[in-house]
Design a protein around this motif. Structure first.
Motif, PDB file in Angstrom:
ATOM      1  N   TYR A  98       0.898  -1.165   0.323  1.00 40.74           N
ATOM      2  CA  TYR A  98       0.125  -0.045  -0.150  1.00 40.74           C
ATOM      3  C   TYR A  98       1.001   1.087  -0.553  1.00 40.74           C
ATOM      4  CZ  TYR A  98      -3.930   2.808   1.667  1.00 40.74           C
ATOM      5  OH  TYR A  98      -4.803   3.765   1.493  1.00 40.74           O
ATOM      6  N   GLY A  99       0.718   1.668  -1.198  1.00 38.46           N
ATOM      7  CA  GLY A  99       2.012   3.433  -1.100  1.00 38.46           C
ATOM      8  C   GLY A  99       3.292   2.558  -1.655  1.00 38.46           C
ATOM      9  N   PHE A 100       3.472   1.512  -2.676  1.00 35.50           N
ATOM     10  CA  PHE A 100       4.816   1.553  -3.224  1.00 35.50           C
ATOM     11  C   PHE A 100       4.983   1.202  -4.792  1.00 35.50           C
ATOM     12  CE2 PHE A 100       5.135   1.292   1.043  1.00 35.50           C
ATOM     13  CZ  PHE A 100       6.020   1.739   1.829  1.00 35.50           C
ATOM     14  N   SER A 101       4.053   1.366  -4.721  1.00 31.56           N
ATOM     15  CA  SER A 101       3.807   1.358  -6.510  1.00 31.56           C
ATOM     16  C   SER A 101       4.859   2.167  -7.823  1.00 31.56           C
ATOM     17  CB  SER A 101       2.638   1.222  -6.931  1.00 31.56           C
ATOM     18  OG  SER A 101       1.304   0.092  -6.418  1.00 31.56           O
ATOM     19  N   GLY A 102       5.932   2.569  -6.714  1.00 27.04           N
ATOM     20  CA  GLY A 102       6.551   3.145  -7.558  1.00 27.04           C
ATOM     21  C   GLY A 102       6.354   4.903  -8.459  1.00 27.04           C
TER      22      GLY A 102
END
Ligand code: K7E
Ligand code: CUA
Length: 711
Positions: free
Chosen positions: A133-137
């Motif tokens: 959650y929140g680590f998509s670049g």
């Protein structure tokens, strides 16, 4: 099955034969094999395990063994009974689920009752890596969504979760939660326990009275707290009365979309008292929302210049104002165009609310905190922090006083104040620091006593009087809790038909209850058995929670929830809750280039990603799409690229997309972060980012900021 897959399957077969492992097919979609050891426990055997429990009768030898065990561990009979009430054998599911605010962690925690086992955290206002959650670049949609005024605000202070309701009953579909620090409300879909939407209140920086729902979840109520200049304005304390205002916002909920409909939401401007908790009326008081307030003194503090501090200034008067809001009239006034825009958001001004009959006050003692409506809607219970009583208002009395205009005056802003004696049903003396109240199915109410560190059980009147043996409106018993209880929460306790049975005391301090973890100690959730009557109300379990200070929780019968076991179709987009047309399909994996834009279409299944080598160039704008082509429950994969801050959770059937600019050349291993199968460690691949100035094949890439942290 393409050739690569076929070859892989062959290899896996060979390997498993070498290792002597049996494997089975992964099911309808599963071209790839799955090891038998990876299969989840079959439902059948789990059901059988629970069903086959026969009534027990202890033999003298077993009694002796139990007695010895108890004596060796210094347990008394109450301890043994508590253990029997809460111990939940392996494979047995809990009867209730508790959805707890996560306080400063910004999350929501899901806890089983009565086992008090933490089942899950749900990421809401804080990025969290396990859930991806929140680590998509770059330009991660979640992090973009968490920005306020273009500033990343990647945490929250979650206070009040609210389950969606149908006719005043929890329906198990959605959960809402407020962020006190930043005046935001989030929507969680209980099909997959994931956050779907976060709305930022455009009027105020912080709130407190969120979230509370109207009986059919037409609106989600977000009450304010510290008055400010609405719409993020500026004013000095000298202008407090003129420029500062409170508010309550009504967020329209669209159940079919599963989203707050911001365009049909509105707010009420309120005097600059500090509005506190809220509750929506139901049944006998359906159509009303009740909001507490404190600091009707409108103290402005200034201890640094010799003025009385806030806590003294805000506690001078004997009464504050219970705000009584007719939300149906308010919605009608908004629809009739009577709202004015502040910071682009429609607001009913105080004068409009008064003239439309939307708003009036009733006096309430003294610095109140919680306001809670009884399940039948006939009574509204207000707890004053500085008053040893709870004050009970009668719904019929309120309605009559409003109809008869039985006012004792108006406040400075022209809001009529109902005559106290005309609307009060009872006052019940309970003890020190009453905060919040819950209800059961036996005609009792339960109020937390912060200063007493106790839960008070007391008897309701009206139609509840026939359910209990005691006189109405009397303190029945108190159970000590450890320590400094804030909220409490009974099973189905905010619904129209509470279950009784269990109550959670949410204690702020744990002091001596657990082994100290340095100076910062966990909170203590204590499970209280409220199935008995009279003075029988024991604490039966202590659960430390060392991840933030939760404020409120709600407890729902577990069988009301209908969660997905896997996503309904392979290629499912959890954000749209639908099959995504962009989801890569098995057999169509690969890299598509258009100029410096590249799209990577990838699938994931035990135990490989396809493709395994991804060739791109420095400076490429990368859109990376992955479908987890799994349909087996719990067959979750992860996906990470170190150094690029990419980390995903790929639940069975899920489609995920992320983007980044390949600014740093190099050869990057990517791998699955969930130990998904016997060959999980082999579930990896390489991202080759070719440097702009092509180096010798053997030369290392320059300036690659690969993390130096090692595992
Ligand atoms: Cu009492 Cu925010 Cu509901 Cu804390 S609040 S305790
Ligand atoms: Cu997939 Cu490990």
């Amino acid at each position: 099955m393409n050739r690569l897959n076929r070859r892989l399957s062959g290899n896996v077969l060979a390997l498993s034969l070498i290792a002597g492992l049996a494997f089975t097919s992964a099911g309808p979609l599963g071209a790839a094999p799955a090891f038998a050891q990876d299969q989840p426990v079959k439902k059948e055997s789990r059901r059988r395990a629970t069903k086959e429990v026969k009534p027990i009768e202890l033999t003298p030898a077993q009694i002796a063994e139990l007695t010895k065990l108890a004596n060796d561990r210094q347990l008394n009979v109450d301890d043994l009974l508590s253990a029997a009430k809460t111990y939940t054998p392996s494979g047995r599911h809990d009867e209730y689920l508790l959805f707890s605010s996560g306080g400063q962690s910004g999350q929501v925690f899901v806890i089983g009752v009565p086992s008090m086992r933490l089942l899950r955290s749900i990421s809401v206002f804080t990025p969290e890596s396990w859930q991806g959650y929140g680590f998509s670049g770059e330009n991660d949609p979640i992090r973009e969504h968490l920005k306020i005024n273009n500033t990343p605000v990647e945490w929250g202070d979650t206070h009040h979760p609210a389950l969606s309701e149908t006719k005043g009953e929890y329906d198990g579909q959605f959960l809402f939660i407020g962020d006190k620090a930043n005046a935001r409300v989030a929507v969680i879909d209980l099909r997959d326990f994931e956050t779907k939407q976060i709305v930022k209140n455009p009027l105020t920086i912080s709130d407190h009275g969120a979230s509370f729902v109207t009986p059919d979840t037409d609106y989600i109520v977000e009450g304010g707290q510290y008055a400010t200049v609405l719409g993020y304005g500026y004013a000095l304390p000298e202008d407090y009365k003129k420029s500062y205002r409170g508010m309550v916002t009504f967020w329209k909920f669209d159940r079919t979309k599963g989203r707050i409909d911001e365009a049909n939401s509105f707010a009420l401007e309120l005097p600059p008292y500090w509005q506190d908790l809220a509750d929506a009326g139901k049944a006998a008081c359906d159509g009303f929302v009740f909001v507490n307030s404190f600091n009707v003194e409108m103290a402005t503090g200034g201890v640094e210049s010799g003025k009385p501090p806030f806590e003294a200034g805000a506690s001078q008067r004997d009464t504050d104002y219970l705000h009584i809001i007719d939300w149906k009239k308010a919605a009608a006034a908004f629809k009739a165009g009577k709202a004015e825009k502040i910071n682009g958001f429609p607001v009913l001004k105080i004068a409009t609310s008064v003239s439309e009959g939307v708003l009036c006050f009733a006096p309430e003692p003294k610095s109140p905190h919680g306001v809670d409506v009884t399940p039948n809607g006939q009574f509204i219970v207000v707890a004053g922090k500085l008053d040893p009583h709870v004050t009970v208002y009668g719904a019929d009395k309120l309605k009559k006083a409003i109809a008869d205009k039985k006012y004792s005056g108006k406040d400075e802003y022209g809001v009529p104040i109902l005559d106290f004696d005309s609307v009060v049903e009872a006052q019940v003396e309970l003890g020190l620091g009453p905060l919040h109240t819950q209800f059961d199915n036996q005609g009792y109410a339960y109020t937390s006593l912060f200063l007493d560190s106790a839960v008070a059980r007391w008897s309701l009147g009206g139609e509840y009087a026939k359910l209990h043996a005691e006189q109405p409106w009397k303190l029945v018993t108190k159970t000590s809790v450890q320590y400094n209880i804030g909220h409490l929460c009974a099973a189905e306790g905010d619904s129209a038909s509470p279950d009784g049975k269990f109550l959670i005391a949410m204690n702020k301090w744990s002091v001596d209850r657990f082994y100290p973890t340095g100076p910062l100690l966990p909170q203590n959730f204590q499970l209280v058995d409220i199935a008995g009557t009279g003075t029988a109300m024991p604490v039966v379990y202590d659960m430390p929670l060392g991840v933030g200070e939760p404020h409120y929780c709600q407890m729902i019968k577990a069988d009301k929830l209908k969660p997905f076991l896997v996503y309904p179709e392979v290629g499912w987009n959890p954000h749209t809750q639908a099959l995504d047309p962009n989801a890569p399909k098995q057999g169509s994996e690969g890299v598509v280039r258009s100029g410096n834009k590249v799209t990577i279409n990838m699938t994931a299944i035990r135990s490989h990603f396809t493709p395994e080598h991804v060739m791109i160039e420095e400076g490429d704008h990368v859109t990376w799409r992955i479908t987890a082509i799994e349909s087996t429950q719990d067959a979750t994969h992860g996906f990470c690229i170190g150094g690029y801050n990419i980390n995903l959770s790929l639940e069975p059937g899920e489609f995920t997309e992320f983007t980044f600019v390949a600014n740093h050349s190099g050869t990057y291993p990517f791998y699955c972060t969930e130990f998904c199968s016997a060959l999980h460690l082999e579930m990896m691949g390489y991202l080759h980012i070719k440097p702009k100035t092509a180096p010798n094949a053997a030369a290392p890439a320059n300036g690659t900021p690969v993390s130096t942290t090692s595992k």
